[in-house]
Design an enzyme around this catalytic site. Structure first.
Site, PDB file in Angstrom:
ATOM      1  N   GLN A  85       0.838  -1.211   0.000  1.00 27.63           N
ATOM      2  CA  GLN A  85       0.000   0.000   0.000  1.00 27.63           C
ATOM      3  C   GLN A  85       0.872   1.259   0.000  1.00 27.63           C
ATOM      4  OE1 GLN A  85      -3.584   1.247   2.769  1.00 27.63           O
ATOM      5  NE2 GLN A  85      -1.701   1.729   3.855  1.00 27.63           N
ATOM      6  N   ASP A  86       1.706   1.418   1.038  1.00 29.86           N
ATOM      7  CA  ASP A  86       2.488   2.651   1.182  1.00 29.86           C
ATOM      8  C   ASP A  86       3.534   2.772   0.080  1.00 29.86           C
ATOM      9  OD1 ASP A  86       1.038   2.889   3.484  1.00 29.86           O
ATOM     10  OD2 ASP A  86       2.757   2.926   4.846  1.00 29.86           O
TER      11      ASP A  86
ATOM     12  N   ALA B 116       9.278  -2.547   3.689  1.00 29.82           N
ATOM     13  CA  ALA B 116       8.977  -3.987   3.599  1.00 29.82           C
ATOM     14  C   ALA B 116       8.774  -4.573   4.984  1.00 29.82           C
ATOM     15  CB  ALA B 116      10.111  -4.719   2.891  1.00 29.82           C
ATOM     16  N   ALA B 117       7.715  -5.349   5.132  1.00 31.49           N
ATOM     17  CA  ALA B 117       7.465  -6.018   6.416  1.00 31.49           C
ATOM     18  C   ALA B 117       6.367  -7.053   6.248  1.00 31.49           C
ATOM     19  CB  ALA B 117       7.027  -5.001   7.475  1.00 31.49           C
ATOM     20  N   GLN B 118       6.361  -8.026   7.146  1.00 30.00           N
ATOM     21  CA  GLN B 118       5.175  -8.860   7.360  1.00 30.00           C
ATOM     22  C   GLN B 118       4.302  -7.936   8.213  1.00 30.00           C
ATOM     23  OE1 GLN B 118       2.256 -10.266   8.206  1.00 30.00           O
ATOM     24  NE2 GLN B 118       3.140 -10.867  10.155  1.00 30.00           N
ATOM     25  N   SER B 119       3.329  -7.295   7.600  1.00 32.03           N
ATOM     26  CA  SER B 119       2.675  -6.147   8.244  1.00 32.03           C
ATOM     27  C   SER B 119       1.337  -6.478   8.892  1.00 32.03           C
ATOM     28  CB  SER B 119       2.470  -5.034   7.212  1.00 32.03           C
ATOM     29  OG  SER B 119       1.406  -5.385   6.355  1.00 32.03           O
TER      30      SER B 119
ATOM     31  N   GLU C 128       1.893   0.248  16.817  1.00 31.91           N
ATOM     32  CA  GLU C 128       1.777  -1.052  17.507  1.00 31.91           C
ATOM     33  C   GLU C 128       2.835  -1.187  18.598  1.00 31.91           C
ATOM     34  OE1 GLU C 128       0.162  -4.349  17.452  1.00 31.91           O
ATOM     35  OE2 GLU C 128      -1.436  -3.000  16.864  1.00 31.91           O
TER      36      GLU C 128
ATOM     37  N   TYR D 273       4.577  -9.067  16.074  1.00 38.84           N
ATOM     38  CA  TYR D 273       4.826  -7.974  15.117  1.00 38.84           C
ATOM     39  C   TYR D 273       5.343  -6.733  15.842  1.00 38.84           C
ATOM     40  CZ  TYR D 273       3.576  -4.014  12.048  1.00 38.84           C
ATOM     41  OH  TYR D 273       3.599  -2.847  11.319  1.00 38.84           O
TER      42      TYR D 273
ATOM     43  N   HIS E 230      -2.926   3.689   8.849  1.00 38.07           N
ATOM     44  CA  HIS E 230      -3.346   4.447   7.677  1.00 38.07           C
ATOM     45  C   HIS E 230      -3.777   3.459   6.605  1.00 38.07           C
ATOM     46  CE1 HIS E 230       1.017   3.995   7.873  1.00 38.07           C
ATOM     47  NE2 HIS E 230       0.972   3.799   6.566  1.00 38.07           N
TER      48      HIS E 230
HETATM   49  P1  NAP Z   1       1.829  -3.854   3.036  1.00 31.66           P
HETATM   50  O1  NAP Z   1       0.818  -3.312   2.096  1.00 31.66           O
HETATM   51  O2  NAP Z   1       1.575  -5.148   3.727  1.00 31.66           O
HETATM   52  O3  NAP Z   1       3.216  -3.968   2.237  1.00 31.66           O
HETATM   53  C1  NAP Z   1       4.298  -4.699   2.736  1.00 31.66           C
HETATM   54  C2  NAP Z   1       5.354  -4.821   1.677  1.00 31.66           C
HETATM   55  O4  NAP Z   1       6.476  -5.548   2.222  1.00 31.66           O
HETATM   56  C3  NAP Z   1       4.928  -5.594   0.421  1.00 31.66           C
HETATM   57  O5  NAP Z   1       5.475  -4.950  -0.697  1.00 31.66           O
HETATM   58  C4  NAP Z   1       5.583  -6.953   0.616  1.00 31.66           C
HETATM   59  O6  NAP Z   1       5.882  -7.596  -0.602  1.00 31.66           O
HETATM   60  C5  NAP Z   1       6.886  -6.513   1.284  1.00 31.66           C
HETATM   61  N1  NAP Z   1       7.574  -7.609   1.974  1.00 31.66           N
HETATM   62  C6  NAP Z   1       7.100  -8.392   2.973  1.00 31.66           C
HETATM   63  N2  NAP Z   1       8.047  -9.277   3.357  1.00 31.66           N
HETATM   64  C7  NAP Z   1       9.157  -9.028   2.609  1.00 31.66           C
HETATM   65  C8  NAP Z   1      10.444  -9.604   2.524  1.00 31.66           C
HETATM   66  N3  NAP Z   1      10.819 -10.611   3.318  1.00 31.66           N
HETATM   67  N4  NAP Z   1      11.328  -9.097   1.635  1.00 31.66           N
HETATM   68  C9  NAP Z   1      10.950  -8.096   0.791  1.00 31.66           C
HETATM   69  N5  NAP Z   1       9.739  -7.516   0.805  1.00 31.66           N
HETATM   70  C10 NAP Z   1       8.853  -7.973   1.710  1.00 31.66           C
HETATM   71  O7  NAP Z   1       2.157  -2.783   4.179  1.00 31.66           O
HETATM   72  P2  NAP Z   1       1.866  -1.203   4.237  1.00 31.66           P
HETATM   73  O8  NAP Z   1       0.540  -0.980   4.880  1.00 31.66           O
HETATM   74  O9  NAP Z   1       2.171  -0.589   2.922  1.00 31.66           O
HETATM   75  O10 NAP Z   1       2.953  -0.748   5.321  1.00 31.66           O
HETATM   76  C11 NAP Z   1       4.258  -0.359   4.933  1.00 31.66           C
HETATM   77  C12 NAP Z   1       5.171  -0.430   6.137  1.00 31.66           C
HETATM   78  O11 NAP Z   1       4.706   0.440   7.160  1.00 31.66           O
HETATM   79  C13 NAP Z   1       5.277  -1.806   6.799  1.00 31.66           C
HETATM   80  O12 NAP Z   1       6.590  -1.955   7.279  1.00 31.66           O
HETATM   81  C14 NAP Z   1       4.300  -1.740   7.956  1.00 31.66           C
HETATM   82  O13 NAP Z   1       4.681  -2.644   8.974  1.00 31.66           O
HETATM   83  C15 NAP Z   1       4.484  -0.286   8.373  1.00 31.66           C
HETATM   84  N6  NAP Z   1       3.341   0.367   9.006  1.00 31.66           N
HETATM   85  C16 NAP Z   1       2.117   0.341   8.400  1.00 31.66           C
HETATM   86  C17 NAP Z   1       1.053   1.009   8.976  1.00 31.66           C
HETATM   87  C18 NAP Z   1      -0.311   1.024   8.325  1.00 31.66           C
HETATM   88  O14 NAP Z   1      -1.281   1.351   9.034  1.00 31.66           O
HETATM   89  N7  NAP Z   1      -0.423   0.745   7.047  1.00 31.66           N
HETATM   90  C19 NAP Z   1       1.243   1.721  10.189  1.00 31.66           C
HETATM   91  C20 NAP Z   1       2.520   1.737  10.756  1.00 31.66           C
HETATM   92  C21 NAP Z   1       3.567   1.070  10.137  1.00 31.66           C
HETATM   93  P3  NAP Z   1       4.935  -8.726  -1.270  1.00 31.66           P
HETATM   94  O15 NAP Z   1       4.062  -7.965  -2.210  1.00 31.66           O
HETATM   95  O16 NAP Z   1       5.923  -9.605  -1.954  1.00 31.66           O
HETATM   96  O17 NAP Z   1       4.207  -9.419  -0.149  1.00 31.66           O
HETATM   97  O1  G4F Z   2      -6.866  -3.619  10.558  1.00 28.92           O
HETATM   98  P1  G4F Z   2      -6.079  -4.347  11.585  1.00 28.92           P
HETATM   99  O2  G4F Z   2      -5.702  -5.744  11.261  1.00 28.92           O
HETATM  100  O3  G4F Z   2      -4.820  -3.426  11.892  1.00 28.92           O
HETATM  101  P2  G4F Z   2      -3.819  -3.339  13.150  1.00 28.92           P
HETATM  102  O4  G4F Z   2      -3.749  -4.612  13.888  1.00 28.92           O
HETATM  103  O5  G4F Z   2      -4.181  -2.120  13.930  1.00 28.92           O
HETATM  104  O6  G4F Z   2      -2.420  -3.127  12.419  1.00 28.92           O
HETATM  105  C1  G4F Z   2      -2.262  -2.165  11.382  1.00 28.92           C
HETATM  106  O7  G4F Z   2      -1.877  -0.932  11.945  1.00 28.92           O
HETATM  107  C2  G4F Z   2      -0.597  -0.939  12.612  1.00 28.92           C
HETATM  108  C3  G4F Z   2      -0.365   0.470  13.155  1.00 28.92           C
HETATM  109  O8  G4F Z   2      -0.994   0.598  14.407  1.00 28.92           O
HETATM  110  C4  G4F Z   2       0.461  -1.333  11.603  1.00 28.92           C
HETATM  111  F1  G4F Z   2       1.690  -1.310  12.192  1.00 28.92           F
HETATM  112  C5  G4F Z   2       0.172  -2.714  11.063  1.00 28.92           C
HETATM  113  O9  G4F Z   2       1.144  -3.053  10.070  1.00 28.92           O
HETATM  114  C6  G4F Z   2      -1.214  -2.705  10.409  1.00 28.92           C
HETATM  115  O10 G4F Z   2      -1.170  -1.881   9.280  1.00 28.92           O
HETATM  116  O11 G4F Z   2      -6.896  -4.377  12.964  1.00 28.92           O
HETATM  117  C7  G4F Z   2      -7.366  -3.192  13.564  1.00 28.92           C
HETATM  118  C8  G4F Z   2      -8.233  -3.543  14.753  1.00 28.92           C
HETATM  119  C9  G4F Z   2      -7.623  -4.569  15.708  1.00 28.92           C
HETATM  120  O12 G4F Z   2      -7.839  -4.161  17.031  1.00 28.92           O
HETATM  121  C10 G4F Z   2      -8.385  -5.852  15.448  1.00 28.92           C
HETATM  122  O13 G4F Z   2      -8.489  -6.713  16.582  1.00 28.92           O
HETATM  123  O14 G4F Z   2      -9.431  -4.143  14.271  1.00 28.92           O
HETATM  124  C11 G4F Z   2      -9.734  -5.268  15.089  1.00 28.92           C
HETATM  125  N1  G4F Z   2     -10.574  -6.180  14.301  1.00 28.92           N
HETATM  126  C12 G4F Z   2     -11.858  -6.502  14.606  1.00 28.92           C
HETATM  127  N2  G4F Z   2     -12.334  -7.383  13.712  1.00 28.92           N
HETATM  128  C13 G4F Z   2     -10.219  -6.849  13.197  1.00 28.92           C
HETATM  129  C14 G4F Z   2     -11.337  -7.607  12.823  1.00 28.92           C
HETATM  130  N3  G4F Z   2      -9.077  -6.860  12.498  1.00 28.92           N
HETATM  131  C15 G4F Z   2      -9.028  -7.622  11.379  1.00 28.92           C
HETATM  132  N4  G4F Z   2      -7.901  -7.612  10.634  1.00 28.92           N
HETATM  133  N5  G4F Z   2     -10.097  -8.402  10.976  1.00 28.92           N
HETATM  134  C16 G4F Z   2     -11.268  -8.423  11.670  1.00 28.92           C
HETATM  135  O15 G4F Z   2     -12.220  -9.134  11.296  1.00 28.92           O
END
Ligand code: NAP
Ligand code: G4F
Length: 345
Positions: free
Chosen positions: A12-13, A79-82, A125, A147, A177
């Protein structure tokens, strides 16, 4: 012209950041993983404008090659297992990618291009069992998932390379986001996608976990701008990026269904709670225990004051605009794919 290397570019990002960097005239390089079937996903519209390099966060030699090839002025480590829920299923892989992977990319920079500026995708987190509300850069961390623990390692190793090797390394502590490109298993996209399917008659009901959980939700497009701003400063530092508003999962669901002219009435409590469509009396939301987590982060609320003051960052998309954009996007995708047309009031 500056070179930027983005890990996680297919996510996404990564895709929004690539768009931003291209618009600013950067040469954009991204690392991606080989898959059985080539799938450009979120970056299919950009594939001819960016340079893709096969690499993996768990493979140091591949990251060294990526840095050698791209000669980056700026590296964005996204990049992350996110997916938090998956981190209990794959704790070791999560740690290898989200914790040690950060050391791998920092080592590649230290050995090959130590003057490159570095952004680490840290996360709210890390606050987990929150020690204060709202959370700031000074709030103590208490991660609640494999995570969160792995990301905390990534956060500290970034600070350590800044202090040990003088690398220009910043962490953005980003709160949740979302966007039209959010993965379907995250709660926001799961809700918007399911609500649209329910509206189109393609699905009866959506099953969710903890409806009381509170998150501070912004739009990814606003948040990638903050990443770039951090690397344009005179000194490296860490910043909270958030909206300073928090909503429950229940409120997100209500807002999404309302965009589709469906008013939800909530009945019951705990695992027996249901959301009923006021007009038809049909149950459209159910709670299923399988979506509860072994340990939950109950409330996230971030104070972005430091970023607003030092970076001049401000979000453009508010909560209702975020939900509306996601619902409209899913409506367009699903109605054209299923040949269905509906008119909203
Ligand atoms: P995302 O959509 O899950 O994207 C994760 C990316 O990481 C994908 O391109 C994935 O590639 C790649 N990846 C995973 N494992 C890898 C590996 N071993 N080597 C190389 N690439 C790998 O996550 P996002 O929402 O864009 O988030 C971007 C970053 O911000 C992440 O680090 C996440 O933990 C962090 N973050 C996100 C949020 C949020 O709310 N979105 C908030 C705080 C921090 P594939 O396509 O191959 O799977
Ligand atoms: O959408 P979520 O899976 O996001 P979560 O766990 O907040 O993590 C996301 O934000 C983090 C930043 O704070 C990032 F670092 C991380 O990579 C990711 O992008 O869950 C949000 C909330 C949780 O409390 C979960 O327990 O929604 C609650 N929830 C309730 N029902 C659910 C569900 N979550 C998911 N995924 N699926 C449900 O059915």
């Amino acid at each position: 012209m500056k070179n930027a290397l983005v890990t996680g570019i297919t996510g996404q990002d990564g895709s929004y950041l690539a768009e931003l960097l291209l618009s600013k005239g950067y040469n954009v390089y991204g690392i991606w993983r080989r898959k059985a079937n080539v799938d450009y996903g979120n970056i299919s519209h950009l594939k001819d404008e960016i340079n893709l390099i096969y690499a993996d966060m768990t493979d140091l030699s591949s990251l060294i090659s990526a840095v050698k090839i791209s000669q980056p002025d700026e590296v964005y480590n996204l990049a992350a297992q996110s997916f938090v829920a998956s981190s209990w299923d794959t704790p070791l892989n999560t740690a290898e990618t989200d914790a040690l992977g950060v050391t791998n990319i920092l080592e590649a920079i230290r050995l090959v291009k130590p003057d490159a500026r570095f952004y680490q995708a840290s996360t709210s987190e890390m606050f987990g069992l929150v020690q204060e509300i709202p959370q700031t850069e000074k709030t103590p961390f208490y991660p609640r998932s494999p995570y969160g623990v792995a990301k905390l390692y990534g956060h500290w190793i970034t600070k350590n390379y800044r202090e040990s090797y003088n690398i220009f390394a910043c962490s953005g502590i980003l709160f949740n986001h979302e966007s039209e490109r959010r993965g379907l298993e995250f709660v926001t996209r799961k809700i918007t996608n399911s609500a649209v399917k329910i509206k189109l008659g393609l699905q009866d009901c959506v099953e969710l976990g903890n409806l009381d959980s509170k998150r501070d939700w912004g739009h990814s497009e606003d948040y990638v701008r903050a990443m770039w701003l951090m690397l344009q400063q005179d000194t490296p530092d860490d910043f909270v990026i958030a909206t300073n508003e928090t909503r429950t999962v229940r409120e997100f669901a209500e807002t999404a269904f309302r965009c589709l002219d469906i008013e939800i009435d909530w009945q019951g409590s705990g695992v027996d709670e249901i959301g009923v469509d006021r007009a038809t009396g049909k149950t459209v939301v159910k709670v299923n225990k399988k979506f509860f987590r072994p340990a939950e982060v109950d409330i996230l609320l971030g104070n972005p004051e430091k970023a607003e003051k030092i970076l001049g960052w401000k979000r453009n998309v508010n909560f209702s605009q975020l939900v509306e954009r996601m619902v409209k996007n899913d409506l367009n995708l699903l109605s054209s794919r299923n040949n269905k047309i509906i008119k909203l009031k």
